[in-house]
Write an enzyme that holds these catalytic residues in place. Structure first.
Site, mmCIF file in Angstrom:
data_model
loop_
_atom_site.group_PDB
_atom_site.id
_atom_site.type_symbol
_atom_site.label_atom_id
_atom_site.label_comp_id
_atom_site.label_asym_id
_atom_site.label_seq_id
_atom_site.Cartn_x
_atom_site.Cartn_y
_atom_site.Cartn_z
ATOM 1 N N ARG A 78 0.865 -1.179 0.000
ATOM 2 C CA ARG A 78 0.000 0.000 0.000
ATOM 3 C C ARG A 78 0.899 1.225 0.000
ATOM 4 O O ARG A 78 1.761 1.385 0.878
ATOM 5 C CB ARG A 78 -0.926 -0.001 1.216
ATOM 6 C CG ARG A 78 -1.927 1.156 1.224
ATOM 7 C CD ARG A 78 -2.936 0.974 2.333
ATOM 8 N NE ARG A 78 -3.911 2.064 2.440
ATOM 9 C CZ ARG A 78 -3.887 3.014 3.369
ATOM 10 N NH1 ARG A 78 -2.914 3.017 4.278
ATOM 11 N NH2 ARG A 78 -4.810 3.940 3.409
ATOM 12 N N ASN A 155 -7.000 8.169 2.649
ATOM 13 C CA ASN A 155 -6.637 7.599 3.942
ATOM 14 C C ASN A 155 -7.467 8.211 5.070
ATOM 15 O O ASN A 155 -7.625 9.432 5.155
ATOM 16 C CB ASN A 155 -5.158 7.859 4.229
ATOM 17 C CG ASN A 155 -4.692 7.193 5.515
ATOM 18 O OD1 ASN A 155 -4.660 5.974 5.609
ATOM 19 N ND2 ASN A 155 -4.336 8.000 6.499
ATOM 20 N N GLU A 156 -8.046 7.367 5.908
ATOM 21 C CA GLU A 156 -8.748 7.770 7.142
ATOM 22 C C GLU A 156 -9.524 9.071 6.951
ATOM 23 O O GLU A 156 -9.238 10.073 7.628
ATOM 24 C CB GLU A 156 -7.738 7.882 8.284
ATOM 25 C CG GLU A 156 -7.024 6.572 8.524
ATOM 26 C CD GLU A 156 -5.961 6.654 9.608
ATOM 27 O OE1 GLU A 156 -5.795 7.732 10.199
ATOM 28 O OE2 GLU A 156 -5.301 5.628 9.869
ATOM 29 N N HIS A 222 -8.722 0.155 10.074
ATOM 30 C CA HIS A 222 -7.390 0.305 10.652
ATOM 31 C C HIS A 222 -7.475 -0.074 12.125
ATOM 32 O O HIS A 222 -8.243 0.524 12.875
ATOM 33 C CB HIS A 222 -6.890 1.738 10.495
ATOM 34 C CG HIS A 222 -6.666 2.131 9.062
ATOM 35 N ND1 HIS A 222 -6.144 3.353 8.700
ATOM 36 C CD2 HIS A 222 -6.886 1.452 7.912
ATOM 37 C CE1 HIS A 222 -6.055 3.408 7.376
ATOM 38 N NE2 HIS A 222 -6.504 2.274 6.875
ATOM 39 N N TYR A 224 -5.907 -0.189 15.585
ATOM 40 C CA TYR A 224 -4.932 0.274 16.570
ATOM 41 C C TYR A 224 -5.553 0.147 17.960
ATOM 42 O O TYR A 224 -6.122 -0.894 18.290
ATOM 43 C CB TYR A 224 -4.476 1.696 16.221
ATOM 44 C CG TYR A 224 -3.662 1.747 14.949
ATOM 45 C CD1 TYR A 224 -2.312 1.405 14.940
ATOM 46 C CD2 TYR A 224 -4.253 2.102 13.740
ATOM 47 C CE1 TYR A 224 -1.557 1.422 13.773
ATOM 48 C CE2 TYR A 224 -3.509 2.125 12.558
ATOM 49 C CZ TYR A 224 -2.166 1.779 12.585
ATOM 50 O OH TYR A 224 -1.427 1.800 11.430
ATOM 51 N N GLU A 251 -4.483 -1.166 7.926
ATOM 52 C CA GLU A 251 -3.353 -0.765 8.760
ATOM 53 C C GLU A 251 -3.517 -1.400 10.125
ATOM 54 O O GLU A 251 -4.637 -1.532 10.630
ATOM 55 C CB GLU A 251 -3.308 0.753 8.968
ATOM 56 C CG GLU A 251 -2.856 1.575 7.814
ATOM 57 C CD GLU A 251 -2.738 3.046 8.214
ATOM 58 O OE1 GLU A 251 -2.613 3.337 9.429
ATOM 59 O OE2 GLU A 251 -2.772 3.893 7.308
ATOM 60 N N TRP A 280 1.436 -1.638 9.106
ATOM 61 C CA TRP A 280 1.990 -0.276 9.091
ATOM 62 C C TRP A 280 3.269 -0.255 9.909
ATOM 63 O O TRP A 280 3.237 -0.647 11.068
ATOM 64 C CB TRP A 280 0.993 0.718 9.688
ATOM 65 C CG TRP A 280 1.545 2.103 9.636
ATOM 66 C CD1 TRP A 280 2.270 2.735 10.596
ATOM 67 C CD2 TRP A 280 1.460 3.006 8.539
ATOM 68 N NE1 TRP A 280 2.643 3.989 10.177
ATOM 69 C CE2 TRP A 280 2.154 4.180 8.908
ATOM 70 C CE3 TRP A 280 0.867 2.952 7.275
ATOM 71 C CZ2 TRP A 280 2.274 5.271 8.066
ATOM 72 C CZ3 TRP A 280 0.983 4.053 6.448
ATOM 73 C CH2 TRP A 280 1.686 5.201 6.845
#
Length: 540
Positions: A78, A155-156, A222, A224, A251, A280
């Site tokens: 990516r 992105n995001e 993503h 996290y 991610e 990531w």
């Protein structure tokens, strides 16, 4: 909830996908989505295993980085691009060069615009509509590359402010790209800095997918700090799989400033469900998240502990990646043979509101990946849950009621078996709580008008709890809007939380946890009295 990435704010994500079901009548121009699975141009299932690379900030590192990423066994990279709004613009010539290098290294290229990161919250962030204009400006570089390139719009594309606008903005971006002639598989990132803690993407994914005229959109989450428990990870990913909507972990890392992700579960669950993931990131992180570098100083011979885990660990890239068949890799061959029917289910741990069902394993030539449990009433079926194993706990049942359940099996190609023989289950007439229980309630975060709560239920009794419902009453009119690890319902100030399929049993001296997003006004006092299956619990 906000995560902070290297280089001005958030990190690039990746994507991943799952399996195939039915092959198109002829080879497609590029990637397609069929029955919730990503297929390559040869009609083979493609599961992304790869890495994020911050190209736009490290132009001089990309040539070697892509070679090194390929050497890990990765099948996808990516790549971070800029529309020119926050960083130096990557023009059509540069995009063509990146694609050429991806192809030279036999990597599928996921291209994303990073300038949208944290829109409406991050200073300088731009809208998805602005990202679409960038894609149109480099369309000459993208045309004809549908076999090798996936277009990740932005992105995001929302922070934690105004994120409910994500749904319509994403639909508009997709239809605008299609109107402009883009035939690529499109990937869309979640709002809330990619972590979708408010479940905007999850709950609106079907309508977004349906808005794509080509029905060729993949969703990227993503993972996290929001995803710090196995329950949260499994619940989120399984909801997409059950709905037959394509999902990838675009991610993730092993740690983050907003919490400690459960990376082992991310690796294990994506492999179990055959979903893609992109770690990531290769190198070059800053801003306090340098620990997310997979190699030190872009030196492939110096894998960090995170790089070792992602590349060489259990369910990591080296063990699970398969090169895309468009480059001559094996991929996953088309299969149209369904699994055998599962064995007749049996019931145990029956309470007034739940029952644990166990059944005999099905067999299949390419492998069984999961089971769907249904409630049968005459000729009508209602989904009752899904499981990757041969057992699940069905919750939300009424007391003193007879239900009929049956099970289907799903294989790695997306085929579904015939239905198993049914079983009748009659629930108990009353509750039946444990001899002892203790509840820990805490605020994980609070903001104006909203908060996140975490709840832990410990079994301090002498017998396992099989199926549970925890109840409490708010003192200040708080309400719950979203939950994970439990199914919640509310009547006035009284709230009930019932276990989901994977956490219905609480062993002696064991515990389970769940979380929720709520709203408050004026005062946000914690509840002080809890009951589990009708029995009072102590507070811890």
């Amino acid at each position: 909830m906000r995560k902070r990435f290297a280089l001005a704010g958030a990190a690039v994500a990746a994507l991943v996908l799952s399996l195939l079901t039915v092959v198109p009548a002829q080879a497609a121009a590029g990637f397609t989505v069929n029955n919730g699975r990503l297929l390559d141009a040869n009609g083979n299932d493609f599961v992304m295993r790869g890495v994020n690379h911050a190209h736009t900030w490290y132009l001089d590192r990309t040539t070697q980085a892509l070679k090194d990423i390929k050497a890990t066994g990765a099948n996808t990279v990516r790549v971070v691009l800029s529309s020119g709004d926050r960083w130096t613009r990557n023009d059509a010539s540069d995009v063509s060069n990146v694609i050429a290098q991806c192809k030279a290294n036999k990597l599928i290229c996921v291209l994303e615009v990073h300038d949208t990161t944290g829109y409406q919250e991050q200073s300088g962030a731009v809208s998805l509509a602005r990202a679409v204009e960038y894609w149109k400006s480099v369309q000459t570089a993208m045309a004809g590359q549908e076999k090798y390139v996936i277009l990740n719009i932005g992105n995001e594309p929302w922070g934690n402010t105004g994120y409910t606008g994500w749904t319509q903005a994403t639909k508009d971006a997709i239809t605008s790209l299609r109107s402009a002639g883009f035939e690529h598989t499109i990937m869309v990132d979640a709002p809330n800095w990619g972590q979708d803690w408010a479940f905007t993407m999850r709950d609106n994914a079907q309508s977004v997918f349906s808005a794509d005229p080509r029905k060729n959109t993949v969703f990227s989450i993503h993972m996290y700090g929001v995803f710090d428990t196995a329950a949260e990870i499994n619940d989120y990913l399984n909801r997409f799989v059950s709905a037959k909507l394509p999902i990838v972990v675009g991610e993730f890392g092993f740690d983050h400033s907003d919490g400690n992700p459960d990376e082992d579960t991310i690796f294990a669950t994506t492999q179990q469900l055959r979903l893609g993931y992109l770690a990531w990131s290769w190198s070059g992180n800053g801003g306090g998240v340098e620990y997310l570098d997979m190699v030190t100083g872009f030196n492939a011979s110096q894998l960090t502990s995170w790089g070792q885990r992602a590349v060489n660990g259990a369910n990591g890239i080296k063990a699970t990646s398969r090169e895309a068949s468009v480059y001559g890799g094996g991929g996953d061959p088309t299969d149209t043979t369904p699994p055998s029917a599962p064995g007749t289910p049996s019931a145990s741990g029956v309470t007034s509101s739940s029952a644990t069902l166990t059944w005999g394993a099905a067999t299949d030539n390419v492998g069984v990946v999961g089971y769907d449990v249904v409630r049968v009433s005459g000729t009508t079926e209602t989904a009752a849950g899904s499981s990757a194993t041969t057992s699940t706990t069905v919750t939300g049942l009424s007391a003193a009621t007879t239900y009929t359940f049956a099970v289907y099996a799903r294989d790695a190609a997306g085929n579904r078996s015939t239905r198993s023989t049914s079983v009748n289950v009659t629930t108990q007439s009353g509750g039946g709580g444990p001899a002892g229980c203790a509840v820990t309630y805490r605020l994980a975060g609070q903001w104006q008008g909203g908060f996140q709560g975490d709840v832990k239920i410990a079994n301090t009794g002498t017998a396992a709890v099989s199926g549970w419902t925890l109840r409490w009453t708010w003192a200040n009119g708080q309400t719950v809007s979203q939950s994970w690890g439990a199914t919640t319902s509310q009547s006035g100030s009284a709230l009930s939380a019932t276990n989901v399929a994977y956490n219905g049993t609480i062993p002696v001296n064991g515990s389970v946890s769940f979380g929720f997003i709520g709203s408050w006004n004026g005062t946000n006092a914690a509840p002080t009295a809890f009951t589990l299956n009708g029995s009072s619990c102590t507070t811890a």
